[in-house]
Every structure is written in C-alpha cells, then in structure tokens.
Scaffold this active site. Structure first.
Site, PDB file in Angstrom:
ATOM      1  N   LEU A  65     -65.134  90.659 105.806  1.00  0.00           N
ATOM      2  CA  LEU A  65     -66.546  90.932 105.549  1.00  0.00           C
ATOM      3  C   LEU A  65     -67.130  89.915 104.567  1.00  0.00           C
ATOM      4  O   LEU A  65     -66.404  89.121 103.966  1.00  0.00           O
ATOM      5  CB  LEU A  65     -66.699  92.361 105.030  1.00  0.00           C
ATOM      6  CG  LEU A  65     -66.149  93.428 105.991  1.00  0.00           C
ATOM      7  CD1 LEU A  65     -65.915  94.745 105.279  1.00  0.00           C
ATOM      8  CD2 LEU A  65     -67.107  93.621 107.162  1.00  0.00           C
ATOM      9  N   LYS A 163     -57.027  82.906  96.172  1.00  0.00           N
ATOM     10  CA  LYS A 163     -58.144  82.435  96.991  1.00  0.00           C
ATOM     11  C   LYS A 163     -59.301  81.970  96.107  1.00  0.00           C
ATOM     12  O   LYS A 163     -59.969  80.971  96.416  1.00  0.00           O
ATOM     13  CB  LYS A 163     -58.617  83.544  97.923  1.00  0.00           C
ATOM     14  CG  LYS A 163     -59.831  83.172  98.783  1.00  0.00           C
ATOM     15  CD  LYS A 163     -59.534  81.995  99.709  1.00  0.00           C
ATOM     16  CE  LYS A 163     -60.772  81.509 100.448  1.00  0.00           C
ATOM     17  NZ  LYS A 163     -61.326  82.497 101.385  1.00  0.00           N
TER      18      LYS A 163
END
Length: 272
Positions: A65, A163
């Site tokens: 998302l 990340k």
C-alpha cells in the site's frame, strides 16, 4: 499452493500480484479503486469486495500500500478476519514503528512479517526485486522468492528499518545528482558531457536512477519516505532534500510522476 490475498494494486502491487498468478497460486485481490483489479481478474485472479473478504480464506495475506495511513485503514478492516495460522506479509514502505504497532494488533496465531522491497516497477514486472524480510519469514520465504531474492534482516521491523536506510541513500543520491546538474547548467556545460562524467564516477547508480525511464517511484512517495527517515534520526542533508521534493510534489504535473521528473524540477528551481 497457498491461497494468497494481495491487497494494493498500484504501480508495484499489480506486477507483483502477476508473479503469483504466473506461479500458479490461487489469488484473491483487492484495491481501493476496484477497476485496477480488472486486468488481474482477466488473468485468473478473483476480486474481493472488501479487504476482509479478501483475507477470509487466505493462507497468506500480502499488503502493498501507499503509506502508513493506508496500511492502518486496511489493518483495521482485516484484523478481525485473520485466522490462526495465516501469515501476513506487510510489504509497504512504512517504517519500523508501524510494523511494531501492527505486531501488537495481530490476533494470536497470526504471523506478521515485514518484507519491503528494493527496486522499481521494471524489477517488479521481471520478478527481480530485492526482498528485505524481517521477523519469522520461514513459512513464506518461498512465496517471497517469487518476487526476487530474499534477504533475512533479523527481528520483526528490521526489514522496514533497512528499507528506510536504502531509500534514504537512493533519494538523497538522486537529489545530489539533480543539484550537480543544476550547477552544470549554471556553468554552461553541455548536458550530455556532464551526465557522462557523473555516470563514470562514484554516483553512477544515482545518475542512472535520476534519468531512468519506464520506471515509477512517485515524488509524493519519496516525500513520505524521507519524512519517515527524518522522523527517526537527525538527518540535515535529507531535510534539505525533503524541501526539494516537497516543492516538486506541490506541482500537480509532478506529484505522482517518477522522481526523475523531480530532478527536472530541482534543476529549474530559481530559489534552490
């Protein structure tokens, strides 16, 4: 083959879901804009009317998302429908704090894994993303490998943390290339010559990404990622980069376009 529910069919989610279909997994998909599911349905997936309907019979749930708010909304919808034994793989770029929050919300017997990806739409379509998997990923590593090589990063939340580190380097590098080219413009240098010189130096990877075509990482998403990073530590350079990106994202013609468009915007700014 595990039944998989894939929630979020944006620029990255749609080609990733196709990798699962190609591997033969029974696939149920959901997207806030339902029309985006139609090509996958035509390819063999089943569309769900709601996030809860998508996950009800799944063995593995994957969420990909846009950001923290979207993940929280979907989490609220699916948590009551998650059965014991399900693996929920959260692949969005949301930072480790939200992963910890989700870990405190999942029902007993549900295994949460954070597994954001390295790479853009081209690698998603080719199954060559890099997967950063935090938490107990043993039960889903073979599924994640459909998207590309899997790196086990450690405890739950460590994939999301790494990340942020990777994206900070990439986005910062692209912004630095943009400013170097702005200087080249100001000095009257030939664009191709300056670009070639930069591509032959230590910023070669950032140069390639700054001028990449046929990939997508929206300027709005870059603003979100830099905001997550600067919220975790004092990063003065990235705070300056954020100013560049926010100015680019304020342009309706740039906001959802790839960050290569932001490079053009940075070079053209007269107040930067």
């Amino acid at each position: 083959m595990e039944k998989i529910a894939f929630l979020g069919l944006g620029h990255m989610g749609e080609p990733m879901a196709r990798q699962l279909l190609a591997a033969g997994h029974p696939l149920t998909v959901w997207n806030r804009t339902a029309a985006k599911a139609e090509p996958l349905v035509a390819a063999g997936a089943e569309a769900a009317a709601s996030p809860a309907d998508a996950v009800r019979d799944a063995d593995v749930v994957i969420t990909m998302l846009a950001g923290p708010d979207a993940v929280r909304d979907v989490a609220e919808a699916i948590t009551p429908a998650l059965r014991p034994g399900i693996h929920w793989v959260e692949m969005s770029t949301v930072g480790p704090d939200l992963v910890k929050e989700l870990g405190e919300r999942v029902p007993a017997g549900v295994t949460l894994v954070d597994a954001p990806v390295m790479g853009s739409t081209d690698k998603a379509a080719a199954g060559r993303l890099g997967i950063l998997a935090g938490g107990d990923a043993a039960g889903v590593e073979h599924v994640l490998a459909r998207f590309g090589p899997v790196t086990r990063t450690g405890a739950l939340g460590s994939g999301a943390a790494l990340k942020l580190v990777v994206n900070t380097a990439v986005i910062g590098g692209v912004a630095l290339v943009a400013e170097a080219m702005k200087l080249a413009d100001a000095l009257g240098l030939d664009e191709a010559t300056a670009k070639t010189a930069l591509a032959g130096g230590p910023l070669a990877g950032a140069v390639a990404r700054a001028f990449a075509a046929d990939v997508h990482f929206g300027s709005d998403l870059a603003v979100k990622d830099v905001g997550l990073a600067t919220g975790m530590a004092q990063l003065p350079v990235m705070e300056a980069v954020s100013g560049h990106l926010e100015a680019a994202a304020a342009d309706p013609d740039v906001v959802h376009e790839d960050i290569s468009r932001a490079v053009t915007h940075i070079r053209a700014r007269r107040d930067a």
